[in-house]
Design a protein around this motif. Structure first.
Motif, short mmCIF file in Angstrom:
data_model
loop_
_atom_site.label_atom_id
_atom_site.label_comp_id
_atom_site.label_asym_id
_atom_site.label_seq_id
_atom_site.Cartn_x
_atom_site.Cartn_y
_atom_site.Cartn_z
N GLU A 20 83.16 -56.12 -8.86
CA GLU A 20 82.77 -55.46 -7.70
C GLU A 20 82.21 -56.09 -6.50
O GLU A 20 81.16 -56.75 -6.72
N VAL A 21 83.04 -56.19 -5.42
CA VAL A 21 82.44 -56.83 -4.17
C VAL A 21 81.91 -56.04 -3.16
O VAL A 21 80.83 -56.41 -2.78
N ALA A 22 82.41 -54.73 -3.26
CA ALA A 22 81.86 -53.87 -2.23
C ALA A 22 82.06 -52.49 -2.50
O ALA A 22 83.07 -52.14 -3.12
N ARG A 23 81.30 -51.41 -2.32
CA ARG A 23 81.64 -50.10 -2.59
C ARG A 23 81.03 -49.07 -1.54
O ARG A 23 80.09 -49.55 -0.80
N LEU A 24 81.59 -47.94 -1.56
CA LEU A 24 80.67 -46.74 -0.81
C LEU A 24 79.66 -46.40 -1.84
O LEU A 24 80.27 -45.83 -3.09
N ASP A 25 78.57 -46.44 -1.77
CA ASP A 25 77.41 -46.08 -2.74
C ASP A 25 77.70 -44.48 -3.27
O ASP A 25 77.97 -43.69 -2.29
N PHE A 26 77.43 -44.28 -4.34
CA PHE A 26 77.32 -42.90 -4.94
C PHE A 26 76.34 -42.95 -6.03
O PHE A 26 76.00 -43.98 -6.43
N PHE A 27 75.80 -41.85 -6.74
CA PHE A 27 74.79 -41.68 -7.46
C PHE A 27 74.68 -42.51 -8.84
O PHE A 27 73.78 -43.22 -9.03
N TRP A 28 76.03 -42.71 -9.36
CA TRP A 28 75.82 -43.58 -10.49
C TRP A 28 75.86 -45.12 -10.15
O TRP A 28 75.05 -45.64 -11.07
N GLU A 29 76.30 -45.45 -9.24
CA GLU A 29 76.07 -46.99 -9.14
C GLU A 29 74.79 -47.22 -7.96
O GLU A 29 74.58 -48.39 -7.75
N LYS A 30 74.06 -46.30 -7.66
CA LYS A 30 72.77 -46.65 -6.95
C LYS A 30 71.95 -47.73 -7.54
O LYS A 30 71.65 -47.42 -8.81
N ASP A 31 71.65 -48.58 -6.78
CA ASP A 31 70.73 -49.75 -7.05
C ASP A 31 71.28 -50.53 -8.23
O ASP A 31 70.52 -51.54 -8.61
N LEU A 32 72.59 -50.70 -8.26
CA LEU A 32 73.17 -51.57 -9.30
C LEU A 32 73.60 -52.86 -8.53
O LEU A 32 74.35 -52.80 -7.50
N THR A 33 73.53 -53.97 -9.40
CA THR A 33 74.02 -55.27 -8.86
C THR A 33 75.02 -55.65 -10.16
O THR A 33 75.03 -55.01 -11.13
N ASP A 34 75.51 -56.79 -9.90
CA ASP A 34 76.41 -57.21 -11.04
C ASP A 34 77.68 -56.39 -11.76
O ASP A 34 77.44 -56.44 -12.75
N VAL A 35 78.04 -55.74 -10.89
CA VAL A 35 78.90 -54.50 -11.20
C VAL A 35 80.33 -55.21 -11.66
O VAL A 35 80.92 -55.90 -11.03
#
Length: 178
Positions: free
Chosen positions: A47-62
């Protein structure tokens, strides 16, 4: 809760789920790629970029890993490092084409029978970079086979998303540090 109440609750959930899927089917309202090679799409995407949502909040290295299964479905494993808990977080789901497998319109589920749109709107000829739109303008991802993406690819995808009504100023640029 006794057995009768449990049965009623489960029945209500089943009826609600069925009604949701019948009354609000997943539809692709965006122009998707029409020459998708699903076999080439399989594998690991960063993942390079995303529109954030609850499951991915505060995630890196996705990452998202796609594997074609023998039943024609696609296994999806989303994984990322939670900066707050300092632990890896993973979610396993399934995906399948909405119609013609050469079209980039798929549906994906991480919650049993409830599906959401997964629309591949751009992919380069080498299958190194992809732009994904969800069922609505709340969901968008830029994916890459590598963590480093040329600036011209980022800008091309961001500009297209902006013209398509996405709030690109809210993009979260995923860090890859682990």
């Amino acid at each position: 809760m006794d057995k009768k109440q449990s049965l009623l609750a489960l029945s209500a959930i089943a009826i609600g789920t069925a009604a949701y899927n019948i009354l609000k089917p997943v539809k692709s309202n965006v122009a998707v790629v029409d020459d998708l090679d699903l076999d080439r799409y399989m594998g690991v995407w960063h993942e390079v970029a995303r529109l954030d949502f609850f499951w991915e909040k505060d995630l890196t290295d996705v990452t998202a890993t796609y594997t074609k299964l023998s039943n024609g479905k696609i296994q999806v494993i989303n994984r990322g490092f939670d900066q707050k808990s300092k632990k890896w977080k993973q979610r396993i789901g399934k995906a399948k084409p909405l119609g013609d497998p050469k079209d980039g319109a798929l549906k994906v589920s991480f919650f049993g029978p409830i599906y959401a749109g997964y629309n591949i709107v751009h992919i380069d000829e080498d299958y190194k970079y992809a732009l994904i739109f969800g069922s609505n303008t709340d969901y968008m991802w830029i994916l890459s086979r590598d963590v480093d993406v040329p600036e011209n690819i980022k800008q091309k995808y961001v500009q297209y998303a902006s013209r398509s009504g996405y709030a690109t100023q809210k993009l979260v640029w995923t860090k890859h540090e682990q």
